[in-house]
Design a protein around this motif. Structure first.
Motif, PDB file in Angstrom:
ATOM      1  N   GLU A 229       0.807  -1.129   0.080  1.00 18.85           N
ATOM      2  CA  GLU A 229      -0.120   0.020   0.018  1.00 18.85           C
ATOM      3  C   GLU A 229       0.726   1.454   0.009  1.00 18.85           C
ATOM      4  O   GLU A 229       0.597   2.213  -0.496  1.00 18.85           O
ATOM      5  CB  GLU A 229      -0.970  -0.183   1.330  1.00 18.85           C
ATOM      6  CG  GLU A 229      -1.889   1.071   1.526  1.00 18.85           C
ATOM      7  CD  GLU A 229      -3.013   1.106   0.112  1.00 18.85           C
ATOM      8  OE1 GLU A 229      -3.542   2.343  -0.255  1.00 18.85           O
ATOM      9  OE2 GLU A 229      -3.190   0.367  -0.206  1.00 18.85           O
ATOM     10  N   GLY A 230       1.732   1.296   0.814  1.00 20.77           N
ATOM     11  CA  GLY A 230       2.762   2.360   0.917  1.00 20.77           C
ATOM     12  C   GLY A 230       2.054   3.463   1.857  1.00 20.77           C
ATOM     13  O   GLY A 230       1.058   3.075   2.270  1.00 20.77           O
ATOM     14  N   SER A 231       2.377   4.907   1.583  1.00 19.18           N
ATOM     15  CA  SER A 231       1.791   5.847   2.438  1.00 19.18           C
ATOM     16  C   SER A 231       1.698   6.841   1.523  1.00 19.18           C
ATOM     17  O   SER A 231       1.963   7.222   0.244  1.00 19.18           O
ATOM     18  CB  SER A 231       2.875   6.448   3.338  1.00 19.18           C
ATOM     19  OG  SER A 231       4.096   6.705   2.865  1.00 19.18           O
ATOM     20  N   GLY A 232       0.732   7.892   1.739  1.00 22.16           N
ATOM     21  CA  GLY A 232       0.138   9.031   1.025  1.00 22.16           C
ATOM     22  C   GLY A 232       1.376   9.866   0.499  1.00 22.16           C
ATOM     23  O   GLY A 232       1.217  10.610  -0.684  1.00 22.16           O
ATOM     24  N   ASP A 233       2.454  10.019   1.124  1.00 20.26           N
ATOM     25  CA  ASP A 233       3.666  10.758   0.764  1.00 20.26           C
ATOM     26  C   ASP A 233       4.850  10.037   0.004  1.00 20.26           C
ATOM     27  O   ASP A 233       5.691  10.479  -0.316  1.00 20.26           O
ATOM     28  CB  ASP A 233       4.323  11.640   1.823  1.00 20.26           C
ATOM     29  CG  ASP A 233       4.653  10.635   3.056  1.00 20.26           C
ATOM     30  OD1 ASP A 233       4.711   9.374   2.920  1.00 20.26           O
ATOM     31  OD2 ASP A 233       5.486  11.171   3.962  1.00 20.26           O
ATOM     32  N   ASP A 234       4.451   8.641  -0.485  1.00 22.45           N
ATOM     33  CA  ASP A 234       5.393   8.235  -1.285  1.00 22.45           C
ATOM     34  C   ASP A 234       5.834   8.823  -2.605  1.00 22.45           C
ATOM     35  O   ASP A 234       4.835   9.336  -2.963  1.00 22.45           O
ATOM     36  CB  ASP A 234       4.766   6.666  -1.609  1.00 22.45           C
ATOM     37  CG  ASP A 234       5.068   5.711  -0.691  1.00 22.45           C
ATOM     38  OD1 ASP A 234       5.314   5.899   0.429  1.00 22.45           O
ATOM     39  OD2 ASP A 234       4.385   4.545  -1.105  1.00 22.45           O
ATOM     40  N   PRO A 235       6.902   8.950  -3.111  1.00 22.52           N
ATOM     41  CA  PRO A 235       7.165   9.451  -4.220  1.00 22.52           C
ATOM     42  C   PRO A 235       6.635   8.808  -5.472  1.00 22.52           C
ATOM     43  O   PRO A 235       6.348   7.711  -5.276  1.00 22.52           O
ATOM     44  CB  PRO A 235       8.751   9.309  -4.310  1.00 22.52           C
ATOM     45  CG  PRO A 235       9.190   8.278  -3.416  1.00 22.52           C
ATOM     46  CD  PRO A 235       8.166   8.321  -2.345  1.00 22.52           C
TER      47      PRO A 235
ATOM     48  N   THR B 229       4.281   1.383  -5.169  1.00 17.65           N
ATOM     49  CA  THR B 229       3.380   0.970  -4.239  1.00 17.65           C
ATOM     50  C   THR B 229       2.213   1.588  -4.775  1.00 17.65           C
ATOM     51  O   THR B 229       2.060   2.182  -5.567  1.00 17.65           O
ATOM     52  CB  THR B 229       3.450   1.787  -2.896  1.00 17.65           C
ATOM     53  OG1 THR B 229       3.779   3.247  -3.079  1.00 17.65           O
ATOM     54  CG2 THR B 229       5.059   1.265  -2.396  1.00 17.65           C
ATOM     55  N   VAL B 230       1.063   1.138  -4.120  1.00 20.92           N
ATOM     56  CA  VAL B 230      -0.245   1.606  -4.463  1.00 20.92           C
ATOM     57  C   VAL B 230      -0.315   3.123  -4.383  1.00 20.92           C
ATOM     58  O   VAL B 230      -0.632   3.883  -5.328  1.00 20.92           O
ATOM     59  CB  VAL B 230      -1.412   1.249  -3.660  1.00 20.92           C
ATOM     60  CG1 VAL B 230      -2.568   1.942  -3.848  1.00 20.92           C
ATOM     61  CG2 VAL B 230      -1.652  -0.337  -3.923  1.00 20.92           C
ATOM     62  N   GLN B 231       0.207   3.725  -3.343  1.00 24.52           N
ATOM     63  CA  GLN B 231       0.106   5.413  -3.113  1.00 24.52           C
ATOM     64  C   GLN B 231       1.190   5.928  -4.092  1.00 24.52           C
ATOM     65  O   GLN B 231       0.814   6.845  -4.613  1.00 24.52           O
ATOM     66  CB  GLN B 231       0.522   5.568  -1.731  1.00 24.52           C
ATOM     67  CG  GLN B 231      -0.397   5.086  -0.712  1.00 24.52           C
ATOM     68  CD  GLN B 231      -1.953   5.834  -0.868  1.00 24.52           C
ATOM     69  OE1 GLN B 231      -2.056   6.766  -1.494  1.00 24.52           O
ATOM     70  NE2 GLN B 231      -2.985   5.044  -0.497  1.00 24.52           N
ATOM     71  N   GLY B 232       2.351   5.405  -4.365  1.00 25.43           N
ATOM     72  CA  GLY B 232       3.231   5.960  -5.298  1.00 25.43           C
ATOM     73  C   GLY B 232       2.734   5.987  -6.658  1.00 25.43           C
ATOM     74  O   GLY B 232       2.914   6.838  -7.247  1.00 25.43           O
ATOM     75  N   LEU B 233       2.061   4.842  -7.318  1.00 27.22           N
ATOM     76  CA  LEU B 233       1.571   4.875  -8.381  1.00 27.22           C
ATOM     77  C   LEU B 233       0.303   5.923  -8.481  1.00 27.22           C
ATOM     78  O   LEU B 233       0.432   6.642  -9.463  1.00 27.22           O
ATOM     79  CB  LEU B 233       1.032   3.319  -8.933  1.00 27.22           C
ATOM     80  CG  LEU B 233       2.281   2.469  -9.096  1.00 27.22           C
ATOM     81  CD1 LEU B 233       1.382   1.119  -9.526  1.00 27.22           C
ATOM     82  CD2 LEU B 233       3.009   2.930 -10.440  1.00 27.22           C
ATOM     83  N   GLY B 234      -0.121   5.969  -7.742  1.00 24.74           N
ATOM     84  CA  GLY B 234      -1.333   7.063  -7.611  1.00 24.74           C
ATOM     85  C   GLY B 234      -0.915   8.442  -7.746  1.00 24.74           C
ATOM     86  O   GLY B 234      -1.283   9.456  -8.433  1.00 24.74           O
ATOM     87  N   ASN B 235       0.155   8.781  -6.809  1.00 28.90           N
ATOM     88  CA  ASN B 235       0.949   9.982  -6.729  1.00 28.90           C
ATOM     89  C   ASN B 235       1.596  10.175  -8.161  1.00 28.90           C
ATOM     90  O   ASN B 235       1.430  11.546  -8.580  1.00 28.90           O
ATOM     91  CB  ASN B 235       1.995  10.019  -5.732  1.00 28.90           C
ATOM     92  CG  ASN B 235       1.272  10.130  -4.507  1.00 28.90           C
ATOM     93  OD1 ASN B 235       0.072  10.415  -4.309  1.00 28.90           O
ATOM     94  ND2 ASN B 235       1.975   9.638  -3.346  1.00 28.90           N
ATOM     95  N   ARG B 236       2.086   9.200  -8.927  1.00 31.34           N
ATOM     96  CA  ARG B 236       2.619   9.677 -10.228  1.00 31.34           C
ATOM     97  C   ARG B 236       1.699  10.063 -11.031  1.00 31.34           C
ATOM     98  O   ARG B 236       1.762  11.025 -11.694  1.00 31.34           O
ATOM     99  CB  ARG B 236       3.479   8.135 -11.106  1.00 31.34           C
ATOM    100  CG  ARG B 236       4.006   8.568 -12.054  1.00 31.34           C
ATOM    101  CD  ARG B 236       4.750   7.482 -12.495  1.00 31.34           C
ATOM    102  NE  ARG B 236       5.390   8.150 -13.996  1.00 31.34           N
ATOM    103  CZ  ARG B 236       6.030   7.270 -14.678  1.00 31.34           C
ATOM    104  NH1 ARG B 236       6.699   6.220 -14.378  1.00 31.34           N
ATOM    105  NH2 ARG B 236       6.453   7.908 -15.938  1.00 31.34           N
ATOM    106  N   LYS B 237       0.497   9.243 -11.024  1.00 29.46           N
ATOM    107  CA  LYS B 237      -0.778   9.720 -12.054  1.00 29.46           C
ATOM    108  C   LYS B 237      -0.994  11.000 -11.629  1.00 29.46           C
ATOM    109  O   LYS B 237      -1.365  11.957 -12.498  1.00 29.46           O
ATOM    110  CB  LYS B 237      -1.730   8.629 -11.674  1.00 29.46           C
ATOM    111  CG  LYS B 237      -3.038   8.822 -12.649  1.00 29.46           C
ATOM    112  CD  LYS B 237      -4.061   9.601 -11.995  1.00 29.46           C
ATOM    113  CE  LYS B 237      -5.054   9.938 -12.937  1.00 29.46           C
ATOM    114  NZ  LYS B 237      -6.351  10.911 -12.205  1.00 29.46           N
TER     115      LYS B 237
END
Length: 247
Positions: free
Chosen positions: A83-89, A94-102
Motif C-alpha cells: 500500500e505504501g503511504s500518501g507521501d510516497d514519491p 506502491t499503490v500510493q506511489g503509482l497514484g501520486n505519479r498519476k
C-alpha cells in the motif's frame, strides 16, 4: 418532467466533474496509461500488455478514487503491491506511489493543456441555477477545485464533495453512494429529491445504490447500454439535450 428534463419532484442536481462538466476524462486516461505502461514495462519487460485507455480506463479506474483505481487495475492483471503511504514519491512501486505519479502527470497535463468545460453542461448548470435547483459537484479528484476554477465554472455550484472532502470525512468513493449522499445532505435535500449526473459506470452504480430520485448517464465513451445496465434512468450524449437544445 420539467424543462430541465427531470421529474417534477427533483430539487437538486449532483454533478460529477470529469467527463460531465469538464473535458478532463481524456487527460486522466492518458495519465493513467503513462503511469501503468511505465510500471508494467519495468515489471514485465518490452512484451508487456499495455493499459487500454478506453476499455481498461472505463472498467477499472474511471470515477474511482486514485488508490482504488490503482488497486482495481492491478488486480485485473493479478498484481498486488504494498500500500505504501500518501507521501510516497511518484517513482515508488506502491499503490500510493503509482497514484501520486498519476496525479503529478494529470497536473502537468492540465497546466500544459488547460481545462475546457462542456458548453452544454455549463448551459444546463446555469439553467438549473435559474430554476432554483440546488447544485453540487461530486468528484473523486483531489484537484477538483483547481479544475473548476481553471474552467471558470466554480461559481455555479454551492457544494463540492471531492477527493479531499471524502478523505477528511472518511467517505468511501464510487461505486459507493456516500459522496453523493454527503452532497445531498449538505444541500439539505433528501436523496430521492436529487438527480445524479454521471458518465462513469461506477457513478451509475453509486446513483442506484443511493436510491437517488433520478440518474442521468452522460454518454461520452460510447457505452449507452452499459450506462443503462448500471443504473441510468436516461442517457444523453450531452446535457444540452435535456434542455431541448443541440449540444
Amino acid at each position: 418532467m420539467t424543462t430541465l428534463g427531470l421529474p417534477d419532484d427533483i430539487h437538486a442536481c449532483l454533478f460529477d466533474m470529469d467527463g460531465v462538466l469538464t473535458r478532463t476524462a481524456t487527460v486522466h486516461a492518458a495519465a493513467w496509461k503513462e503511469t501503468f505502461d511505465d510500471f508494467l514495462r519495468r515489471r514485465e519487460g518490452p512484451d508487456f500488455r499495455p493499459f487500454d485507455a478506453h476499455d481498461d480506463y472505463d472498467r477499472y479506474v474511471d470515477g474511482m478514487p486514485r488508490a482504488d483505481g490503482v488497486r482495481s487495475f492491478l488486480a485485473s492483471r493479478g498484481i498486488e503491491l504494498p500500500e505504501g503511504s500518501g507521501d510516497d514519491p511518484p517513482d515508488r512501486d506502491t499503490v500510493q506511489g503509482l497514484g501520486n505519479r498519476k496525479n503529478a502527470l494529470v497536473l502537468r497535463k492540465i497546466e500544459e493543456m488547460g481545462v475546457e468545460a462542456f458548453p452544454g453542461s455549463v448551459r444546463y448548470a446555469e439553467a438549473a441555477r435559474a430554476a432554483g435547483l440546488r447544485r453540487a459537484v461530486v468528484s473523486s479528484s483531489a484537484n477538483c477545485h483547481a479544475v473548476l476554477v481553471a474552467a471558470g465554472i466554480d461559481d455555479l455550484f454551492e457544494v463540492r464533495i471531492d477527493g479531499l472532502a471524502a478523505a477528511e470525512r472518511h467517505l468511501p468513493g464510487k461505486p459507493h453512494p456516500d459522496t453523493f449522499l454527503a452532497a445531498a445532505h449538505d444541500l439539505g435535500v433528501p436523496p430521492d429529491r436529487a438527480a445524479v449526473f454521471e458518465d462513469a459506470l461506477a457513478g451509475m452504480e453509486a446513483g442506484r445504490a443511493g436510491k437517488f430520485g433520478f440518474v442521468v448517464g452522460v454518454n461520452r465513451a460510447d457505452q449507452e447500454e452499459a450506462l443503462r445496465r448500471h443504473g441510468a434512468d436516461v442517457v444523453v450524449d450531452d446535457l444540452a439535450e435535456l434542455l431541448g437544445e443541440a449540444p
